[in-house]
Scaffold this motif. Structure first.
Motif, mmCIF file in Angstrom:
data_model
loop_
_atom_site.group_PDB
_atom_site.id
_atom_site.type_symbol
_atom_site.label_atom_id
_atom_site.label_comp_id
_atom_site.label_asym_id
_atom_site.label_seq_id
_atom_site.Cartn_x
_atom_site.Cartn_y
_atom_site.Cartn_z
ATOM 1 N N VAL A 58 47.317 37.707 37.686
ATOM 2 C CA VAL A 58 46.722 37.305 36.412
ATOM 3 C C VAL A 58 45.413 36.552 36.659
ATOM 4 C CG1 VAL A 58 47.068 35.851 34.372
ATOM 5 C CG2 VAL A 58 48.914 37.306 35.190
ATOM 6 N N ALA A 59 45.368 35.735 37.713
ATOM 7 C CA ALA A 59 44.156 34.974 38.019
ATOM 8 C C ALA A 59 42.999 35.894 38.437
ATOM 9 C CB ALA A 59 44.437 33.966 39.118
ATOM 10 N N LEU A 60 43.302 37.060 38.970
ATOM 11 C CA LEU A 60 42.256 37.985 39.409
ATOM 12 C C LEU A 60 41.739 38.902 38.301
ATOM 13 C CD1 LEU A 60 43.423 38.985 42.982
ATOM 14 C CD2 LEU A 60 41.435 37.643 42.347
ATOM 15 N N VAL A 61 42.307 38.811 37.117
ATOM 16 C CA VAL A 61 41.842 39.652 36.005
ATOM 17 C C VAL A 61 40.364 39.421 35.704
ATOM 18 C CG1 VAL A 61 42.082 40.071 33.526
ATOM 19 C CG2 VAL A 61 44.099 40.026 34.991
ATOM 20 N N PRO A 62 39.873 38.163 35.565
ATOM 21 C CA PRO A 62 38.435 37.986 35.320
ATOM 22 C C PRO A 62 37.557 38.510 36.467
ATOM 23 C CG PRO A 62 39.612 35.951 34.864
ATOM 24 C CD PRO A 62 40.589 36.892 35.499
ATOM 25 N N VAL A 63 38.051 38.387 37.696
ATOM 26 C CA VAL A 63 37.289 38.896 38.839
ATOM 27 C C VAL A 63 37.154 40.413 38.749
ATOM 28 C CG1 VAL A 63 37.284 39.123 41.351
ATOM 29 C CG2 VAL A 63 37.999 36.976 40.305
ATOM 30 N N MET A 65 37.428 42.247 36.062
ATOM 31 C CA MET A 65 36.599 42.584 34.894
ATOM 32 C C MET A 65 35.113 42.483 35.257
ATOM 33 S SD MET A 65 36.973 43.644 31.944
ATOM 34 C CE MET A 65 36.357 43.726 30.308
ATOM 35 N N GLY A 66 34.753 41.413 35.940
ATOM 36 C CA GLY A 66 33.367 41.269 36.393
ATOM 37 C C GLY A 66 32.965 42.367 37.367
ATOM 38 N N LEU A 67 33.885 42.753 38.243
ATOM 39 C CA LEU A 67 33.606 43.833 39.192
ATOM 40 C C LEU A 67 33.380 45.160 38.453
ATOM 41 C CD1 LEU A 67 33.457 44.621 42.205
ATOM 42 C CD2 LEU A 67 35.886 45.146 42.041
#
Length: 74
Positions: A58-63, A65-67
């Motif tokens: 869940v913590a890697l979702v913004p990462v 999305m940015g990728l």
């Protein structure tokens, strides 16, 4: 083994090292990084159970999305 055989072997090894494929040379550190990250994720599952499994994802979702935005921009 004589001194000349040793010198010939060292020269052959140096010549072989100079002609390494850069793609193969970078693959080792990348695979090591992936393995360490997966081992850390598995360790968090062992230590904290199911929250240790899904909280990092869940913590890697913004990462991610940015990728995806970065990839789509070209």
């Amino acid at each position: 083994m004589t001194a000349s055989e040793t010198a010939t072997r060292e020269t052959a090894q140096a010549s072989h090292a100079a002609h390494r494929d850069p793609d193969i040379a970078i693959a080792g550190p990348i695979l090591l990084t992936v393995f360490v990250l997966l081992a850390a994720w598995a360790g968090s599952f062992v230590m904290w159970g199911v929250p240790g499994l899904y909280v990092p994802a869940v913590a890697l979702v913004p990462v991610m999305m940015g990728l995806l935005i970065w990839i789509s921009r070209g």
